[in-house]
Enzyme design. Structure first.
Site, PDB file in Angstrom:
ATOM      1  N   ARG A   1      74.083-106.651 -48.678  1.00  0.00           N
ATOM      2  CA  ARG A   1      74.364-106.761 -49.529  1.00  0.00           C
ATOM      3  C   ARG A   1      73.571-107.690 -50.359  1.00  0.00           C
ATOM      4  O   ARG A   1      73.942-108.980 -50.832  1.00  0.00           O
ATOM      5  CB  ARG A   1      75.119-106.419 -50.448  1.00  0.00           C
TER       6      ARG A   1
ATOM      7  N   LYS B   1      75.239-123.548 -50.364  1.00  0.00           N
ATOM      8  CA  LYS B   1      75.118-124.557 -49.939  1.00  0.00           C
ATOM      9  C   LYS B   1      73.395-124.411 -50.741  1.00  0.00           C
ATOM     10  O   LYS B   1      72.928-125.492 -50.077  1.00  0.00           O
ATOM     11  CB  LYS B   1      75.616-125.477 -48.825  1.00  0.00           C
TER      12      LYS B   1
ATOM     13  N   HIS C   1      69.632 -97.987 -53.215  1.00  0.00           N
ATOM     14  CA  HIS C   1      70.880 -98.200 -52.091  1.00  0.00           C
ATOM     15  C   HIS C   1      70.745 -97.366 -51.149  1.00  0.00           C
ATOM     16  O   HIS C   1      71.683 -95.713 -51.059  1.00  0.00           O
ATOM     17  CB  HIS C   1      71.679 -98.233 -53.350  1.00  0.00           C
TER      18      HIS C   1
ATOM     19  N   ARG D   1      84.020 -99.741 -52.165  1.00  0.00           N
ATOM     20  CA  ARG D   1      83.533 -98.837 -51.005  1.00  0.00           C
ATOM     21  C   ARG D   1      82.826 -98.722 -50.019  1.00  0.00           C
ATOM     22  O   ARG D   1      82.180 -98.853 -48.670  1.00  0.00           O
ATOM     23  CB  ARG D   1      83.356 -97.942 -51.508  1.00  0.00           C
ATOM     24  N   THR D   2      81.512 -99.819 -50.851  1.00  0.00           N
ATOM     25  CA  THR D   2      80.245-100.056 -49.391  1.00  0.00           C
ATOM     26  C   THR D   2      80.764-101.055 -48.045  1.00  0.00           C
ATOM     27  O   THR D   2      80.882-100.344 -47.353  1.00  0.00           O
ATOM     28  CB  THR D   2      78.906-100.281 -49.937  1.00  0.00           C
TER      29      THR D   2
HETATM   30  C1  NCD Z   1      76.971 -98.869 -56.640  1.00  0.00           C
HETATM   31  C2  NCD Z   1      76.218 -99.526 -56.008  1.00  0.00           C
HETATM   32  O1  NCD Z   1      76.992-100.840 -55.720  1.00  0.00           O
HETATM   33  O2  NCD Z   1      75.037 -99.614 -56.640  1.00  0.00           O
HETATM   34  N1  NCD Z   1      78.491 -98.585 -55.845  1.00  0.00           N
HETATM   35  C3  NCD Z   1      78.506 -98.434 -54.894  1.00  0.00           C
HETATM   36  O3  NCD Z   1      77.994 -98.957 -53.540  1.00  0.00           O
HETATM   37  N2  NCD Z   1      79.099 -97.163 -54.477  1.00  0.00           N
HETATM   38  C4  NCD Z   1      77.068 -98.234 -57.999  1.00  0.00           C
HETATM   39  C5  NCD Z   1      77.129 -99.162 -59.158  1.00  0.00           C
HETATM   40  O4  NCD Z   1      77.684-100.392 -58.378  1.00  0.00           O
HETATM   41  O5  NCD Z   1      77.840 -98.826 -60.281  1.00  0.00           O
END
Ligand code: NCD
Length: 321
Positions: free
Chosen positions: A103, A82, A131, A53-54
């Site tokens: 991320r 690397k 997040h 999703r993100t």
């Molecule tokens: C979450 C995350 O990555 O922290 N997912 C997301 O970004 N929607 C929640 C999760 O991974 O449980």
């Protein structure tokens, strides 16, 4: 001019968050108005950890704004494999893109990135820490479903220790009037002390900790389910023992409010039975859609603040001069 980033949800004031929510709602109502807004601009998505999703909602957001996207979806396909440092990767990529969403499994990696970049950095999740764009997604969802961000009881369920979405959401909602939290977790996955001390206690926020989901259900306006964060456990035995601590099934909703909103950042593993998906109170897939709209609003805001629209050429080209 100081470059703005979104590393922690507190980097934005309440007024700025309200504005982002209003822009996102306007995008939903008038998408055409925004379809060329980021023409000629590039978003880099640097994902050193898995995501559906993100990352995809960031990319869809940029495409719907008329911009372009580049990046990688796993550390293995980047020079991190690397041995390149985050600092060097960011310094390089900020020559190629106007804005970066990243991320990383290490807490604090986006903070380091922000010291090396020429373009805005968005934290798309750092380890078990924060997040903030999921939180913006959650706030837009709560605002659209409830018509307010104040005066409500929010139940947070599951892995409150490692769940970064929970930490950011508590941080954000603690700034609104009349919010009460019910923190529902197994003993070993309780909310970390630093969140209690630095956020809840410091702001005088009302909260209770319990292991009893059904007991808490009748008072909840929002039920925020989370997955047990397998990748943050040190041994598999503990994960296997705790992973199914809470499973939301239709019978557990018997005493829930009619207008409860059930949220989940997703991915879901076992925490919500699919039998709930057709319940009108289940909002988790709408929430995932809202993530695209609020990320559109966020990209516009950060690019505007970086002045990327007013001067020809990419932000990086201008900074290089
Ligand atoms: C979450 C995350 O990555 O922290 N997912 C997301 O970004 N929607 C929640 C999760 O991974 O449980």
């Amino acid at each position: 001019m100081k470059l703005r980033h979104l590393i922690d949800i507190k980097d934005f004031t309440e007024a700025e968050i309200d504005e982002l929510i209003e822009v996102a709602k306007d995008i939903i109502d008038n998408p055409v108005k925004y379809s060329d807004k980021c023409h000629g601009k590039k978003l880099a998505t640097l994902f050193f950890e898995p995501s559906t999703r993100t990352r995809l909602s960031f990319e869809a957001a940029m495409y719907e704004l008329g911009g372009n996207v580049l990046g990688f979806s796993e550390a293995q396909s980047s020079s991190a494999a690397k041995g390149e440092s985050v600092a060097d990767t960011i310094r390089t990529v900020s020559n190629y893109a106007d804005i970066i969403a990243m991320r990383h499994p290490k807490e604090g990696a986006p903070t380091v990135a922000a010291t090396r970049t020429k373009v805005p950095i968005i934290n798309a999740g750092d380890g078990g820490h924060n997040h903030p764009t999921q939180t913006l997604t959650d706030l837009l969802t709560i605002s659209r479903e409830k018509g307010r961000l104040t005066n409500m009881t929010i139940g947070l369920v599951g892995d409150l220790k490692f769940g970064r979405t929970v930490h950011s959401l508590i941080n954000a909602m603690s700034r609104y009037e009349g919010i009460k939290f019910v923190l529902i977790a197994p003993e070993e996955l309780r909310i970390p002390d630093y969140v209690k001390e630095d956020v809840l206690d410091r702001n005088g926020i009302e909260y209770v900790e319990t292991t009893d989901l059904e007991g808490a259900m009748p008072e909840l306006d929002v039920l925020y389910m989370t997955r047990v964060q397998k990748e943050r456990f040190f041994n598999e035995e503990d994960y296997l023992r705790l992973k199914d601590s809470y499973i939301l099934t239709p019978d557990k909703l018997q005493n829930a409010k009619e207008d409860l909103s059930i949220l989940h950042p997703l991915p879901r593993v076992n925490e919500i039975s699919t039998a709930i998906d057709d319940d009108p109170r289940a909002k988790y897939f709408t929430q995932a859609l809202n993530g695209k709209y609020i990320r559109m609003a966020l990209i516009i805001k950060l690019l505007e603040e970086a002045d990327a629209f007013s001067i020809p050429g990419s932000t990086a080209e201008r900074w290089a001069k």
